[in-house]
Write a protein that holds these residues in place. Structure first.
Motif, PDB file in Angstrom:
ATOM      1  N   PHE A 278      11.024 -13.347  32.567  1.00  0.00           N
ATOM      2  CA  PHE A 278      10.075 -12.363  32.448  1.00  0.00           C
ATOM      3  C   PHE A 278       9.140 -12.378  31.205  1.00  0.00           C
ATOM      4  CE2 PHE A 278      14.022 -10.047  33.862  1.00  0.00           C
ATOM      5  CZ  PHE A 278      13.541  -9.679  35.373  1.00  0.00           C
ATOM      6  N   ASN A 279       7.817 -12.253  31.316  1.00  0.00           N
ATOM      7  CA  ASN A 279       6.981 -12.645  30.260  1.00  0.00           C
ATOM      8  C   ASN A 279       6.757 -11.515  29.348  1.00  0.00           C
ATOM      9  OD1 ASN A 279       6.088 -14.722  31.936  1.00  0.00           O
ATOM     10  ND2 ASN A 279       4.729 -13.551  33.113  1.00  0.00           N
ATOM     11  N   ASN A 280       7.250 -11.841  28.099  1.00  0.00           N
ATOM     12  CA  ASN A 280       7.123 -11.031  26.965  1.00  0.00           C
ATOM     13  C   ASN A 280       7.819  -9.695  27.195  1.00  0.00           C
ATOM     14  OD1 ASN A 280       6.324 -10.179  24.451  1.00  0.00           O
ATOM     15  ND2 ASN A 280       4.262  -9.272  25.097  1.00  0.00           N
ATOM     16  N   PRO A 281       9.060  -9.764  27.549  1.00  0.00           N
ATOM     17  CA  PRO A 281       9.770  -8.305  28.007  1.00  0.00           C
ATOM     18  C   PRO A 281       9.795  -7.295  26.852  1.00  0.00           C
ATOM     19  CG  PRO A 281      11.359 -10.245  27.599  1.00  0.00           C
ATOM     20  CD  PRO A 281       9.879 -10.838  27.273  1.00  0.00           C
ATOM     21  N   PRO A 282       9.661  -6.291  27.374  1.00  0.00           N
ATOM     22  CA  PRO A 282       9.541  -4.997  26.403  1.00  0.00           C
ATOM     23  C   PRO A 282      11.115  -4.839  25.811  1.00  0.00           C
ATOM     24  CG  PRO A 282       9.839  -4.132  28.489  1.00  0.00           C
ATOM     25  CD  PRO A 282       9.834  -5.421  28.617  1.00  0.00           C
ATOM     26  N   THR A 283      10.979  -4.068  24.767  1.00  0.00           N
ATOM     27  CA  THR A 283      12.337  -3.720  23.966  1.00  0.00           C
ATOM     28  C   THR A 283      12.687  -2.481  24.545  1.00  0.00           C
ATOM     29  OG1 THR A 283      11.559  -4.555  21.870  1.00  0.00           O
ATOM     30  CG2 THR A 283      13.026  -2.921  21.786  1.00  0.00           C
ATOM     31  N   LEU A 284      14.012  -2.543  25.133  1.00  0.00           N
ATOM     32  CA  LEU A 284      14.618  -1.559  25.677  1.00  0.00           C
ATOM     33  C   LEU A 284      15.396  -0.593  24.793  1.00  0.00           C
ATOM     34  CD1 LEU A 284      15.846  -3.355  28.967  1.00  0.00           C
ATOM     35  CD2 LEU A 284      13.582  -2.098  28.643  1.00  0.00           C
ATOM     36  N   GLN A 285      15.584   0.810  24.938  1.00  0.00           N
ATOM     37  CA  GLN A 285      16.561   1.567  24.155  1.00  0.00           C
ATOM     38  C   GLN A 285      16.706   2.977  25.083  1.00  0.00           C
ATOM     39  OE1 GLN A 285      13.040   2.097  21.144  1.00  0.00           O
ATOM     40  NE2 GLN A 285      14.307   4.073  20.804  1.00  0.00           N
ATOM     41  N   ASN A 286      17.843   3.726  24.340  1.00  0.00           N
ATOM     42  CA  ASN A 286      18.199   4.804  24.994  1.00  0.00           C
ATOM     43  C   ASN A 286      17.260   6.155  25.148  1.00  0.00           C
ATOM     44  OD1 ASN A 286      18.831   5.903  22.854  1.00  0.00           O
ATOM     45  ND2 ASN A 286      20.956   6.171  23.160  1.00  0.00           N
ATOM     46  N   THR A 287      16.098   5.798  25.002  1.00  0.00           N
ATOM     47  CA  THR A 287      15.221   7.006  25.061  1.00  0.00           C
ATOM     48  C   THR A 287      14.716   6.958  26.365  1.00  0.00           C
ATOM     49  OG1 THR A 287      13.415   5.536  23.846  1.00  0.00           O
ATOM     50  CG2 THR A 287      14.372   7.052  22.667  1.00  0.00           C
ATOM     51  N   TRP A 288      14.841   5.777  27.136  1.00  0.00           N
ATOM     52  CA  TRP A 288      14.632   5.975  28.666  1.00  0.00           C
ATOM     53  C   TRP A 288      12.982   6.505  28.786  1.00  0.00           C
ATOM     54  CZ3 TRP A 288      18.116   2.946  29.948  1.00  0.00           C
ATOM     55  CH2 TRP A 288      19.164   2.942  29.460  1.00  0.00           C
ATOM     56  N   SER A 289      12.076   5.851  28.260  1.00  0.00           N
ATOM     57  CA  SER A 289      10.559   6.190  28.659  1.00  0.00           C
ATOM     58  C   SER A 289      10.045   4.904  29.207  1.00  0.00           C
ATOM     59  CB  SER A 289      10.124   6.214  27.227  1.00  0.00           C
ATOM     60  OG  SER A 289       8.751   6.519  27.233  1.00  0.00           O
ATOM     61  N   PRO A 290       9.477   5.387  30.171  1.00  0.00           N
ATOM     62  CA  PRO A 290       8.758   6.691  30.608  1.00  0.00           C
ATOM     63  C   PRO A 290      10.106   7.253  31.379  1.00  0.00           C
ATOM     64  CG  PRO A 290       7.626   4.892  31.996  1.00  0.00           C
ATOM     65  CD  PRO A 290       8.417   4.393  30.761  1.00  0.00           C
ATOM     66  N   ALA A 291       9.904   8.588  31.320  1.00  0.00           N
ATOM     67  CA  ALA A 291      11.179   9.321  32.039  1.00  0.00           C
ATOM     68  C   ALA A 291      11.320   9.123  33.458  1.00  0.00           C
ATOM     69  CB  ALA A 291      11.407  10.672  31.584  1.00  0.00           C
TER      70      ALA A 291
ATOM     71  N   GLN B  60       8.670  -5.222  33.156  1.00  0.00           N
ATOM     72  CA  GLN B  60       7.936  -4.318  32.351  1.00  0.00           C
ATOM     73  C   GLN B  60       8.091  -2.862  32.277  1.00  0.00           C
ATOM     74  OE1 GLN B  60       6.089  -5.719  29.760  1.00  0.00           O
ATOM     75  NE2 GLN B  60       7.021  -7.998  30.904  1.00  0.00           N
ATOM     76  N   VAL B  61       7.554  -2.130  31.628  1.00  0.00           N
ATOM     77  CA  VAL B  61       7.922  -0.616  31.840  1.00  0.00           C
ATOM     78  C   VAL B  61       6.700   0.026  32.037  1.00  0.00           C
ATOM     79  CG1 VAL B  61       9.938  -0.650  30.510  1.00  0.00           C
ATOM     80  CG2 VAL B  61       7.949  -0.370  29.272  1.00  0.00           C
ATOM     81  N   SER B  62       5.534  -0.674  32.464  1.00  0.00           N
ATOM     82  CA  SER B  62       4.371   0.271  33.085  1.00  0.00           C
ATOM     83  C   SER B  62       3.654  -0.671  34.008  1.00  0.00           C
ATOM     84  CB  SER B  62       3.471   0.624  31.924  1.00  0.00           C
ATOM     85  OG  SER B  62       2.868  -0.650  31.447  1.00  0.00           O
ATOM     86  N   THR B  63       2.781   0.059  34.712  1.00  0.00           N
ATOM     87  CA  THR B  63       1.926  -0.801  35.602  1.00  0.00           C
ATOM     88  C   THR B  63       0.557  -0.949  35.123  1.00  0.00           C
ATOM     89  OG1 THR B  63       1.587   1.330  36.962  1.00  0.00           O
ATOM     90  CG2 THR B  63       3.267  -0.010  37.853  1.00  0.00           C
ATOM     91  N   LEU B  64      -0.164  -1.849  35.646  1.00  0.00           N
ATOM     92  CA  LEU B  64      -1.686  -1.916  35.350  1.00  0.00           C
ATOM     93  C   LEU B  64      -2.291  -0.665  35.542  1.00  0.00           C
ATOM     94  CD1 LEU B  64      -3.991  -4.751  35.277  1.00  0.00           C
ATOM     95  CD2 LEU B  64      -4.640  -3.061  36.830  1.00  0.00           C
ATOM     96  N   VAL B  65      -2.115   0.203  36.583  1.00  0.00           N
ATOM     97  CA  VAL B  65      -2.708   1.326  37.099  1.00  0.00           C
ATOM     98  C   VAL B  65      -1.974   2.446  36.439  1.00  0.00           C
ATOM     99  CG1 VAL B  65      -3.475   2.897  38.946  1.00  0.00           C
ATOM    100  CG2 VAL B  65      -3.438   0.317  39.183  1.00  0.00           C
ATOM    101  N   ALA B 165       6.510  13.649  37.942  1.00  0.00           N
ATOM    102  CA  ALA B 165       7.449  13.694  36.757  1.00  0.00           C
ATOM    103  C   ALA B 165       8.834  14.014  36.826  1.00  0.00           C
ATOM    104  CB  ALA B 165       6.617  14.608  35.828  1.00  0.00           C
ATOM    105  N   GLY B 166       9.449  13.684  35.844  1.00  0.00           N
ATOM    106  CA  GLY B 166      10.797  13.976  35.929  1.00  0.00           C
ATOM    107  C   GLY B 166      11.762  12.700  35.702  1.00  0.00           C
ATOM    108  N   ALA B 167      12.809  12.941  35.416  1.00  0.00           N
ATOM    109  CA  ALA B 167      14.014  11.785  35.139  1.00  0.00           C
ATOM    110  C   ALA B 167      13.878  11.145  36.417  1.00  0.00           C
ATOM    111  CB  ALA B 167      15.127  11.972  34.552  1.00  0.00           C
TER     112      ALA B 167
END
Lengths: 435, 439
Positions: A278-291, B60-65, B165-167
Motif C-alpha cells: 500500500f502507498n503511504n498507508p494511513p494510521t488506524l485507530q479505534n475511532t473508526w473514522s469515517p464511521a 486508504q480511508v477515503s476516495t478521491l471523490v 451515513a451511519g456506522a
C-alpha cells in the motif's frame, strides 16, 4: 562404492576439489566423466574437448582471494595465450570475465577484498535469451565470510567456437603461464557445466544448503517433461525417426510420459489472490473514522469484535481446483504497531487481525470463511518499519470462481486501547490446493 | 482450415496426481488411450485466473471523490470535472494461450462533479458523470487489435451524492460490476492464441468511486491452422467430438506417431509459457491524489544509493513491506529447480520484470533492482527517454518450493550519479521470458 558428489549433476563436465593437498587433490574429477586433469604443480590442465563449452554453460570456482594477487584463474584457450573461449582473471581485487580472445564480458570488484586472503565464490553462467535475441551472462561474486553478494549481468556476443589446439587450465594457460599468484593451494573447488545455473543454485551448491521447508497443502512436483541442453526448436515436419536422433527431442514411450507428467503443469498458473504494497498507508485507530466506512464483523460468525474497512476489501477470481477440494491460502499482513503519545502507563501496542473470505460482498450471504485471529503486539514506534504478521491458512469461500477478501481488525480493549495505533502496509494471499 | 478448441467447454477441475492413468506402465497404447491422454493434456490449460491489473482504494480511508461536501462552493475545487479522466493503473503482460481478458469491479455510489463558475474561485455541481473505462490492446507480434469497455456505477441518491451515513452504512450500497469477455476485432482467429501480449489501462472518469477494479484472464478458445500450429494447446477436440486428425498440429491423419511428437512439444511449451503473475504495483493513491490529477504521482528516485520504490526504505530485508514471490513455486522447472539441481529445498524461476518509468534527462541512468534474496536479484536499467514507457527484462529469481512458504520481493531504485532523476509509475513481475514458441 564410489560416493556421488552432491555438486556433480547431469550437466557437470568437470568437478574438482582441493581437500588440502593443493594441485594433487585438484586433479581428480568428481563429475560423471571421471577424467582427471594433468597436474602441473603450479596449475592443472586438460586437452579434453568436453571443456569447450559455449552456451549454455556454468563456470564456478571457490578460492581465497586477496587484492595483492594477480593472474588467470580459469582458462580455455591456446597455448600461446592469445586465443581463448573463456578466461577468469584477477588483478588488483577486480575479477575480469573475458571471452573470445579478449572481450571483457563484465568485471566485478570482489566485495570486501583486502590484502588478507578470504574465501570467495565466483559464479559465471551464460545462456541465450530468445526473447531479446542475445547471449547474456550472470556473474555472482560472494565473500563467504561476510555474506557479501555482488551480482551483475551483461549481454554479449556468442562465445566463439574453440580453436584447434585449445586446452583447459585451472590457473594460467599452457603450462601455467600467468597463473594466478594464489596458487593451487588456495583453490577450493572448480566446476564446468553445460547448463545455465541460477545464482540461487550457486548459493545452494557453494555457500549453504537451505533447510528443508514444511509447506502446507498439496505440493506439486516439478514436471518431468523431456528437457534439453540445447534450446528447443521443434520442427513439426520432422520425422519421428529423425527426431530420435536429435539431442533435444524424444520419441515413443518418452513422449507418452510427457503427457503423463503434464499433470504438474496443472497449477502453473496459480498466482497470488492478493499481493499489494500500500502507498503511504494511513494510521488506524479505534475511532473508526469515517464511521460509514467501517462495518462491524458478523455476529452470526462470532466476529463482531472486528471492523472491516472499505480500504481493505478486494474482489478476487480464483483458479480451478481438483474436484471436491477446497482452495486454501496463506495470509500474511505487514503491520506497524505503536502507542500514541499521552497513553496511560501500562498501555501496550496491539492490533488483532483476521482475513475473511466470502462468496458475496454483502453481509453473511453465500459462503463465508474466516481465518485465524492473530494479535500483533510489537511496539515498533511511530517511525518504525514493522514486520509481517502470519495470519495462517484460510479456506477460500467462493461462488462461480469469485471470492471477496476483506481484512478485519480491532484494537482490543483495556488500558490505553484508544492510544493504540497501527498501519497496514502490505497484504499477501497465496493460494494452494489442500493435500 | 482453422481448427478451434473451446476451452470454456473443457472440464476445468482436475486430479493433480494422475493425468495419464490410461497410458500408465504396462498399458498398450491404443487410439482411445492416446485420445484420453491428449485430452488430459488440454485439461492442463484452463485452470488459471491470473489478475493482470488491479486498482482501487488499496488501504486508504477515503476516495478521491470526497463524501458529503457541498459542490457549490467558493474556494478550491473539491470534486473532479465531469469529463476529467485519471489513470489508476497500467499493466502489460503475456496472455496465457487461449485466454481472454475479463474484468470485475466493486464500486461505491458515484459522487458529484464540479465546474467552475465564470469569474473564477466559485464552483458548482456539474453534469452527473461517473465511469471507469478499461482500455486494452492485444498484440500478437505482427499486428494489434484493441478495445475498451466502460463500467458505469450508479449515482448516490444522498444529498451531495454522499455515501449513506451511519456506522458501516457504505457497505450496504456496494455495487459489483462484471465484464466477462473483453473482446476485440480478430480475436478468435488463428494467430491470436499463442504469444499474445496485452496492454491494459484502467481510467476513472468524473465522480466514480471505485473500491477495487481488476482485469484478469479467463479461458476462452484456441484457434490454429496450418500456419499457426499448436504449441501449448495440443488441439485435440473435446471428448465426443469427431477428430479430423490424430492430433492437428500436423495434417497427417495416417501417421499417429505425429500425435506423440506434438504431445511432447505441448508439455514442453506449457512449462515454458504457463506460470504465475506475481505482482503489479501502481503509484496511484486514492486518498492523496489531487482532484485534478490525470495519473498517479510517480515515485521519484534521485539518490545514488538504493531506495525501495513504494516505501523509500534503503535496504532489502524480509521484515520490510514487500511482495510475495511464493506463488513462483508453481513455475519451477526441472532444469533449474529439479530434485538434483536445488534438492527440493529452494527454487528459481525465469520471470519478466517490467517497469513503467522514465528518466528526467535522456542521459540519466536509473537502476531498478528486483530482489528476492541476498543471492537473487536483477538490475534493470532505465535510460534514454524522458517519456514514460515500459522497460522489461529477463530475471532468474529465487522462489520457495511451495506457495505457503515465506518469500519476499522488493523493488529498489537508484540513479547513476548526483543530479540524475528517475520516475517510476508501475511495476510488474510475471513468469516467463525464457521461451519462444515455434509454431
Amino acid at each position: 562404492m564410489a560416493t556421488i558428489d552432491r555438486n556433480s549433476k547431469s550437466d557437470t563436465l568437470g568437478l574438482f576439489y582441493n581437500g588440502g593437498g593443493g594441485a594433487a587433490d585438484l586433479v581428480a574429477d568428481y563429475s560423471q566423466y571421471a577424467a582427471n586433469l594433468t597436474n602441473g604443480t603450479t596449475h592443472l590442465r586438460s586437452t579434453d574437448s568436453r571443456f569447450a563449452v559455449r552456451s549454455p554453460r556454468e563456470l564456478s570456482m571457490v578460492a581465497s582471494l586477496s587484492n595483492t594477487q594477480t593472474g588467470i584463474l580459469l582458462n580455455y584457450g591456446n597455448t600461446a595465450g592469445t586465443e581463448y573461449m573463456y578466461r577468469i582473471e584477477l588483478s588488483m581485487g577486480v575479477l575480469y570475465f573475458r571471452q573470445n580472445d579478449g572481450s571483457i564480458v563484465t568485471q566485478v570488484t570482489a566485495p570486501g577484498i583486502t590484502g588478507t586472503a578470504s574465501s570467495y565464490v565466483i559464479h559465471w553462467s551464460t545462456d541465450y535469451d530468445p526473447i531479446a535475441g542475445s547471449y547474456y551472462s550472470e556473474v555472482m561474486v560472494v565473500r563467504v565470510a561476510a555474506s557479501s553478494y555482488t551480482i551483475t549481468r551483461a549481454t554479449h556476443a556468442q562465445p566463439d567456437a574453440p580453436g584447434a589446439s585449445f586446452q583447459f587450465n585451472v590457473l594460467g594457460y599452457s603450462t601455467g603461464t600467468s597463473a594466478w599468484s594464489g596458487g593451487p593451494s588456495l583453490v577450493t573447488s572448480v566446476r564446468v557445466s553445460n547448463r545455465f545455473h541460477s545464482t540461487t543454485e550457486a548459493k545452494e551448491d557453494w555457500i549453504s544448503q537451505s533447510s528443508a521447508p514444511s509447506p502446507l497443502g498439496y505440493e506439486p512436483p516439478t514436471e518431468l517433461a523431456p528437457t534439453a541442453l540445447d534450446f528447443y526448436t521443434g520442427d513439426m515436419g520432422d520425422d519421428v525417426a529423425d527426431a530420435i536422433l536429435d539431442t533435444d527431442t524424444f520419441a515413443g514411450p518418452a513422449e507418452w510420459l510427457a503427457v503423463l507428467h503434464a499433470g504438474a503443469n496443472r497449477q502453473r498458473l496459480y498466482s497470488p489472490l492478493l499481493n499489494i504494497v500500500f502507498n503511504n498507508p494511513p494510521t488506524l485507530q479505534n475511532t473508526w473514522s469515517p464511521a460509514n466506512w467501517y462495518k462491524t464483523g458478523s455476529a452470526t460468525y462470532s466476529d463482531s469484535d472486528r471492523r472491516y474497512g472499505l480500504g481493505h476489501v478486494f474482489v478476487c477470481p480464483v483458479p480451478s481446483t481438483p474436484a471436491g477440494t477446497t482452495l486454501l491460502a496463506r495470509v500474511r499482513v505487514h503491520v506497524q504497531g505503536w502507542v500514541a503519545a499521552g497513553a496511560p502507563g501500562g498501555t501496550t501496542a496491539r492490533i488483532d487481525l483476521r482475513m475473511r473470505s466470502s462468496s458475496e460482498i454483502e453481509g453473511d450471504l453465500g459462503n463465508v470463511s474466516l481465518g485465524n485471529v492473530v494479535s500483533y503486539t510489537t511496539n515498533d514506534g511511530s517511525g518504525g518499519v514493522g514486520t509481517w504478521a502470519d495470519l495462517g491458512e484460510l479456506a477460500i469461500a467462493q461462488s462461480e470462481g469469485v471470492t471477496y477478501l476483506s481484512l478485519g481488525y480491532d484494537f482490543a480493549s483495556g488500558t490505553g486501547a484508544a492510544y493504540r495505533r497501527a498501519k497496514i502496509k502490505a497484504i499477501e494471499v497465496d493460494c494452494y490446493v489442500e493435500a | 482450415m482453422a481448427r478451434a478448441t473451446d476451452l470454456i467447454l473443457v472440464n476445468q477441475s482436475f486430479v493433480p496426481k494422475s493425468v495419464g492413468d490410461r497410458v500408465k506402465g504396462g498399458a498398450l497404447a491404443t487410439k482411445s488411450s492416446r485420445d484420453a491422454a491428449l485430452y488430459s493434456q488440454i485439461r492442463c490449460v484452463p485452470h488459471g485466473r491470473r489478475v493482470l491489473c488491479r486498482a482501487g482504494i488499496q488501504g486508504q480511508v477515503s476516495t478521491l471523490v470526497v463524501d458529503g461536501t457541498n459542490p457549490d462552493i467558493i474556494g478550491a475545487q473539491v470534486y473532479p470535472l465531469a469529463t476529467a479522466e485519471r489513470v489508476l493503473a497500467r499493466a502489460k503482460a503475456k496472455l496465457t494461450p487461449g485466454y481472454i481478458l475479463s474484468a470485475k469491479a466493486i464500486f461505491l455510489p458515484s459522487g458529484p462533479t464540479q465546474r467552475s463558475v465564470v469569474g473564477g474561485g466559485e464552483w458548482e455541481e456539474s453534469t452527473a458523470n461517473a465511469k471507469v473505462r478499461i482500455d486494452y490492446l492485444y498484440d500478437n507480434g505482427a499486428s494489434t487489435t484493441s478495445g475498451s469497455v466502460t463500467l458505469t456505477p450508479s449515482f448516490s441518491s444522498e444529498t451531495y451524492k454522499a455515501l449513506p451515513a451511519g456506522a458501516g452504512a457504505a457497505w450496504g450500497v456496494i455495487e459489483p460490476h462484471n465484464f466477462d469477455y473483453l473482446l476485440a476485432l480478430g480475436l478468435g482467429l488463428p494467430g491470436w492464441t499463442e504469444d499474445v501480449t496485452v496492454t491494459i489501462t484502467i481510467t476513472a472518469i468524473g465522480g466514480a468511486r471505485p473500491i477495487d477494479v481488476i482485469v484478469f484472464e479467463r479461458p476462452f478458445s484456441s484457434w490454429h491452422d496450418s500456419t499457426y500450429k499448436e504449441c501449448t494447446i495440443s488441439g485435440f477436440p473435446k471428448s465426443g467430438m469427431v477428430s479430423e486428425f490424430p492430433l492437428t498440429a500436423v495434417n497427417q491423419p495416417s501417421d499417429p506417431t505425429r500425435g506423440s511428437h506434438a504431445a511432447n512439444k505441448a508439455v514442453h511449451d506449457q512449462r515454458g509459457v504457463f506460470g504465475p503473475m506475481l505482482l503489479q504495483w501502481t503509484c496511484w493513491n486514492e486518498d492523496s491524489a489531487a482532484v485534478t490529477a490525470s495519473e498517479g504521482t510517480a515515485t521519484l528516485i534521485n539518490s545514488t544509493s538504493f531506495a525501495d520504490v513504494p516505501t523509500a526504505l534503503s535496504t532489502y530485508s524480509t521484515n520490510n513491506p514487500g511482495w510475495s514471490a511464493a506463488s513462483g513455486a508453481y513455475g519451477r522447472t526441472l532444469e533449474q529447480s529439479g530434485p538434483i539441481e536445488l534438492r527440493d529445498v529452494n527454487g528459481c524461476i525465469p520471470v519478466t520484470v517490467r517497469a513503467y518509468a522514465r528518466v528526467l534527462k535522456n542521459a540519466d541512468v536509473g537502476t531498478l533492482r528486483f530482489q528476492t534474496a541476498d543471492y537473487s536479484y536483477r538490475d534493470l536499467t532505465v535510460t534514454g527517454s524522458t517519456t514514460f514507457g515500459w522497460y522489461a527484462g529477463l530475471a532468474w529469481l529465487r522462489v520457495p518450493v511451495h506457495a505457503s512458504l515465506d518469500s519476499h520481493l522488493q523493488v529498489l531504485g537508484k540513479i547513476g550519479s548526483g543530479g540524475q532523476q528517475m520516475e517510476v509509475r508501475y511495476l510488474q513481475v510475471e513468469y516467463g521470458g525464457h521461451h519462444v514458441l515455434v509454431q
